[in-house]
Design a protein around this motif. Structure first.
Motif: not given
Length: 152
Positions: A26-29, A31-39, A43-54
């Motif tokens: 699911k894309q929540v922003d 530059d931010i994507l959240i991964d879900f498992n079958q339950k 299980i994971g969070i991806e941050v794009l443009s990381a050097s600008k955001r973190l």
């Protein structure tokens, strides 16, 4: 938890769990994507443009190689299994025998023939007060750090 930074993509991936593969993202922003498992667990969070955001300078010092520690512990646990050595959990006054060592987990059996699965993530997180996990951590001589950052 494992943190991976891909410099070419300027993306940071926080792997929170190894329980199941990615089923939904699911894309929540922008530059931010959240991964879900079958339950439907995160299980994971991806941050794009990381050097600008973190603050990348704060992530880099966390670069503790927990994979190396898991590899060392896996080898130790395999030798315990092969030679039948028990793992003593002194606070519970119980002993466990290694039944299986997987890529990121270990199955142990207690004196009552009950089997318990302990994941590498549980070991890295520490779970204070859990005598079995503390005993396993001691076998692998894990560092106190709970995080890992790797660069691609």
């Amino acid at each position: 938890m494992r943190i991976t930074y891909d410099a070419a993509a300027d993306a940071v991936y926080l792997r929170l769990s190894h329980s199941g593969g990615i089923v939904t993202t699911k894309q929540v922003d922008q530059d931010i994507l959240i991964d879900f498992n079958q339950k439907d667990q995160v299980i994971g969070i991806e941050v794009l443009s990381a050097s600008k955001r973190l603050r990348m300078s704060e992530l880099e010092p966390v670069a503790v190689k927990l994979d190396t520690h898991w590899t060392t512990l896996s080898e130790t646990l395999r030798s315990h299994k092969a030679e039948g050595f028990p793992i003593a959990a002194s606070k519970q006054r119980e002993s466990y025998h290694v039944k299986e060592v997987g890529l990121d987990y270990v199955l142990v059996q207690d004196e009552r023939d009950e089997t318990r699965k302990v994941t590498a993530l549980q070991l890295f997180a520490g779970q204070p007060g859990d005598a079995l996990i503390e005993s396993l951590r001691a076998l692998g001589e894990y560092p106190d750090s709970k995080n890992e950052v790797t660069r691609r």
